[in-house]
Design a protein around this motif. Sequence first.
Motif, PDB file in Angstrom:
ATOM      1  N   PRO A 137      48.448  -3.614  20.014  1.00  0.00           N
ATOM      2  CA  PRO A 137      48.730  -4.759  20.903  1.00  0.00           C
ATOM      3  C   PRO A 137      49.000  -6.062  20.158  1.00  0.00           C
ATOM      4  CG  PRO A 137      46.901  -3.474  21.760  1.00  0.00           C
ATOM      5  CD  PRO A 137      47.226  -2.901  20.406  1.00  0.00           C
ATOM      6  N   ALA A 138      48.410  -6.209  18.982  1.00  0.00           N
ATOM      7  CA  ALA A 138      48.621  -7.430  18.201  1.00  0.00           C
ATOM      8  C   ALA A 138      50.052  -7.540  17.698  1.00  0.00           C
ATOM      9  CB  ALA A 138      47.648  -7.476  17.017  1.00  0.00           C
ATOM     10  N   ASP A 139      50.760  -6.403  17.654  1.00  0.00           N
ATOM     11  CA  ASP A 139      52.123  -6.385  17.129  1.00  0.00           C
ATOM     12  C   ASP A 139      53.182  -6.291  18.226  1.00  0.00           C
ATOM     13  OD1 ASP A 139      51.027  -6.369  14.559  1.00  0.00           O
ATOM     14  OD2 ASP A 139      50.901  -4.174  14.539  1.00  0.00           O
ATOM     15  N   VAL A 140      52.763  -6.434  19.479  1.00  0.00           N
ATOM     16  CA  VAL A 140      53.695  -6.276  20.598  1.00  0.00           C
ATOM     17  C   VAL A 140      53.915  -7.625  21.280  1.00  0.00           C
ATOM     18  CG1 VAL A 140      54.091  -5.127  22.808  1.00  0.00           C
ATOM     19  CG2 VAL A 140      52.922  -3.919  20.963  1.00  0.00           C
ATOM     20  N   LYS A 141      55.165  -7.881  21.665  1.00  0.00           N
ATOM     21  CA  LYS A 141      55.473  -9.094  22.397  1.00  0.00           C
ATOM     22  C   LYS A 141      54.836  -9.034  23.786  1.00  0.00           C
ATOM     23  CE  LYS A 141      59.897  -9.865  20.065  1.00  0.00           C
ATOM     24  NZ  LYS A 141      61.370 -10.019  20.236  1.00  0.00           N
ATOM     25  N   PHE A 142      54.591 -10.182  24.367  1.00  0.00           N
ATOM     26  CA  PHE A 142      53.874 -10.245  25.644  1.00  0.00           C
ATOM     27  C   PHE A 142      54.606  -9.494  26.751  1.00  0.00           C
ATOM     28  CE2 PHE A 142      56.897 -13.684  26.075  1.00  0.00           C
ATOM     29  CZ  PHE A 142      57.212 -13.700  27.421  1.00  0.00           C
ATOM     30  N   ASP A 143      55.935  -9.386  26.658  1.00  0.00           N
ATOM     31  CA  ASP A 143      56.700  -8.711  27.711  1.00  0.00           C
ATOM     32  C   ASP A 143      56.967  -7.239  27.388  1.00  0.00           C
ATOM     33  OD1 ASP A 143      58.368  -9.234  25.588  1.00  0.00           O
ATOM     34  OD2 ASP A 143      60.115  -9.748  26.832  1.00  0.00           O
ATOM     35  N   GLN A 144      56.303  -6.710  26.353  1.00  0.00           N
ATOM     36  CA  GLN A 144      56.480  -5.311  25.968  1.00  0.00           C
ATOM     37  C   GLN A 144      55.139  -4.590  25.890  1.00  0.00           C
ATOM     38  OE1 GLN A 144      58.635  -5.482  22.265  1.00  0.00           O
ATOM     39  NE2 GLN A 144      60.592  -5.884  23.270  1.00  0.00           N
ATOM     40  N   ALA A 145      54.235  -4.940  26.751  1.00  0.00           N
ATOM     41  CA  ALA A 145      52.909  -4.319  26.748  1.00  0.00           C
ATOM     42  C   ALA A 145      53.013  -2.818  26.990  1.00  0.00           C
ATOM     43  CB  ALA A 145      52.036  -4.961  27.816  1.00  0.00           C
ATOM     44  N   GLY A 146      52.183  -2.058  26.294  1.00  0.00           N
ATOM     45  CA  GLY A 146      52.181  -0.612  26.468  1.00  0.00           C
ATOM     46  C   GLY A 146      53.272   0.112  25.724  1.00  0.00           C
ATOM     47  N   ALA A 147      53.863  -0.540  24.715  1.00  0.00           N
ATOM     48  CA  ALA A 147      54.948   0.079  23.970  1.00  0.00           C
ATOM     49  C   ALA A 147      54.435   1.244  23.121  1.00  0.00           C
ATOM     50  CB  ALA A 147      55.628  -0.959  23.072  1.00  0.00           C
ATOM     51  N   LEU A 148      55.180   2.343  23.111  1.00  0.00           N
ATOM     52  CA  LEU A 148      54.841   3.496  22.287  1.00  0.00           C
ATOM     53  C   LEU A 148      55.485   3.362  20.914  1.00  0.00           C
ATOM     54  CD1 LEU A 148      55.415   6.355  24.899  1.00  0.00           C
ATOM     55  CD2 LEU A 148      53.228   5.429  24.136  1.00  0.00           C
ATOM     56  N   ASN A 149      54.869   3.977  19.914  1.00  0.00           N
ATOM     57  CA  ASN A 149      55.458   3.981  18.586  1.00  0.00           C
ATOM     58  C   ASN A 149      56.815   4.664  18.615  1.00  0.00           C
ATOM     59  OD1 ASN A 149      53.320   2.702  17.116  1.00  0.00           O
ATOM     60  ND2 ASN A 149      52.142   4.602  17.258  1.00  0.00           N
ATOM     61  N   SER A 150      57.747   4.171  17.833  1.00  0.00           N
ATOM     62  CA  SER A 150      59.114   4.688  17.857  1.00  0.00           C
ATOM     63  C   SER A 150      59.195   6.143  17.424  1.00  0.00           C
ATOM     64  CB  SER A 150      60.012   3.829  16.960  1.00  0.00           C
ATOM     65  OG  SER A 150      59.526   3.831  15.612  1.00  0.00           O
ATOM     66  N   ASP A 151      58.276   6.591  16.564  1.00  0.00           N
ATOM     67  CA  ASP A 151      58.322   7.971  16.083  1.00  0.00           C
ATOM     68  C   ASP A 151      57.354   8.886  16.831  1.00  0.00           C
ATOM     69  OD1 ASP A 151      55.992   6.859  15.133  1.00  0.00           O
ATOM     70  OD2 ASP A 151      56.137   7.776  13.139  1.00  0.00           O
ATOM     71  N   TYR A 152      56.801   8.398  17.933  1.00  0.00           N
ATOM     72  CA  TYR A 152      55.837   9.188  18.701  1.00  0.00           C
ATOM     73  C   TYR A 152      56.547   9.942  19.810  1.00  0.00           C
ATOM     74  CZ  TYR A 152      52.020  10.197  21.985  1.00  0.00           C
ATOM     75  OH  TYR A 152      51.144  10.815  22.848  1.00  0.00           O
ATOM     76  N   TYR A 153      56.304  11.258  19.874  1.00  0.00           N
ATOM     77  CA  TYR A 153      56.843  12.058  20.972  1.00  0.00           C
ATOM     78  C   TYR A 153      55.744  12.228  22.005  1.00  0.00           C
ATOM     79  CZ  TYR A 153      59.395  15.637  23.513  1.00  0.00           C
ATOM     80  OH  TYR A 153      60.057  16.339  24.495  1.00  0.00           O
ATOM     81  N   PRO A 154      56.007  11.918  23.265  1.00  0.00           N
ATOM     82  CA  PRO A 154      54.961  11.959  24.300  1.00  0.00           C
ATOM     83  C   PRO A 154      54.167  13.259  24.306  1.00  0.00           C
ATOM     84  CG  PRO A 154      56.943  10.979  25.185  1.00  0.00           C
ATOM     85  CD  PRO A 154      57.293  11.463  23.817  1.00  0.00           C
ATOM     86  N   GLY A 155      52.855  13.122  24.189  1.00  0.00           N
ATOM     87  CA  GLY A 155      51.958  14.275  24.205  1.00  0.00           C
ATOM     88  C   GLY A 155      51.646  14.852  22.844  1.00  0.00           C
ATOM     89  N   ASP A 156      52.396  14.463  21.829  1.00  0.00           N
ATOM     90  CA  ASP A 156      52.228  15.059  20.503  1.00  0.00           C
ATOM     91  C   ASP A 156      51.253  14.221  19.679  1.00  0.00           C
ATOM     92  OD1 ASP A 156      52.439  16.376  18.119  1.00  0.00           O
ATOM     93  OD2 ASP A 156      54.552  15.939  17.785  1.00  0.00           O
ATOM     94  N   ILE A 157      49.954  14.433  19.912  1.00  0.00           N
ATOM     95  CA  ILE A 157      48.944  13.624  19.235  1.00  0.00           C
ATOM     96  C   ILE A 157      48.346  14.329  18.013  1.00  0.00           C
ATOM     97  CG2 ILE A 157      48.357  12.404  21.350  1.00  0.00           C
ATOM     98  CD1 ILE A 157      45.813  14.136  21.462  1.00  0.00           C
ATOM     99  N   GLY A 158      48.923  15.465  17.644  1.00  0.00           N
ATOM    100  CA  GLY A 158      48.471  16.134  16.429  1.00  0.00           C
ATOM    101  C   GLY A 158      47.307  17.073  16.604  1.00  0.00           C
ATOM    102  N   PHE A 159      47.019  17.479  17.834  1.00  0.00           N
ATOM    103  CA  PHE A 159      45.895  18.381  18.075  1.00  0.00           C
ATOM    104  C   PHE A 159      46.429  19.788  18.307  1.00  0.00           C
ATOM    105  CE2 PHE A 159      42.787  20.494  20.865  1.00  0.00           C
ATOM    106  CZ  PHE A 159      41.620  20.299  20.141  1.00  0.00           C
ATOM    107  N   ASP A 160      46.288  20.650  17.309  1.00  0.00           N
ATOM    108  CA  ASP A 160      46.774  22.028  17.415  1.00  0.00           C
ATOM    109  C   ASP A 160      45.902  22.924  16.541  1.00  0.00           C
ATOM    110  OD1 ASP A 160      48.315  24.245  17.982  1.00  0.00           O
ATOM    111  OD2 ASP A 160      49.806  23.812  16.451  1.00  0.00           O
TER     112      ASP A 160
END
Length: 210
Positions: A137-160
């Motif tokens: 959140p410290a690196d996100v503009k006020f109008d972009q709250a909840g932004a996902l990392n650019s290299d993150y694929y939804p659901g892929d949190i590395g648990f396998d």
Amino acid sequence: MYKLALISALAGSAAAFAPAQTGARSTSLNAFTAADLPGALAPMGFFDPLGFAEKADEATLKRYREAEVTHGRVAMLAVIGFLVGEAVEGSSFLFDASISGPAISHPGQVPGGWDALIIAGIGFAELQRAKTGWVDPADVKFDQAGALNSDYYPGDIGFDPLGLKPEDSEELDVMITKELQNGRLAMLAAAGFLAQEAVDGKGILEHFSS
């Protein structure tokens, strides 16, 4: 028993069924447009009657898919919790086997103090998911709250832990589609379970046997 199943269901929102990350992402994971999204099957195809995907940019579309897959995972565990919680009522070693009745009534029968454990479990799981997928959140503009990392694929949190994630991109799309379809069905089932028990006060298994 149901309360424990609920803990697992909610905590699992951040981890269960997630394909693990690898060093190099496949082409299908990098592409994120409505045309390329896994999860579309005949005869419905890409079902979006209200045009949410058409109106969404890539960042918004990723948030939609993150919400869908997470709710699907919670719902799959919740459905199991309903059925297992009611199946073992009166015979579980937990809480002196005193919890009984429809699953929606189980939380109120659990001794006090468990709510704090549930909240702590949910908080820890969601914090780990946020660290993996969301921009600080410290690196996100006020109008972009909840932004996902650019290299993150939804659901892929590395648990396998079982190493089920395919290396082939087409096989991975098939696995993602299976998870989405099962999650969608589970969301409808969980909603139906809740509504039915709220209407007549009978457990789901009681309905099956009547």
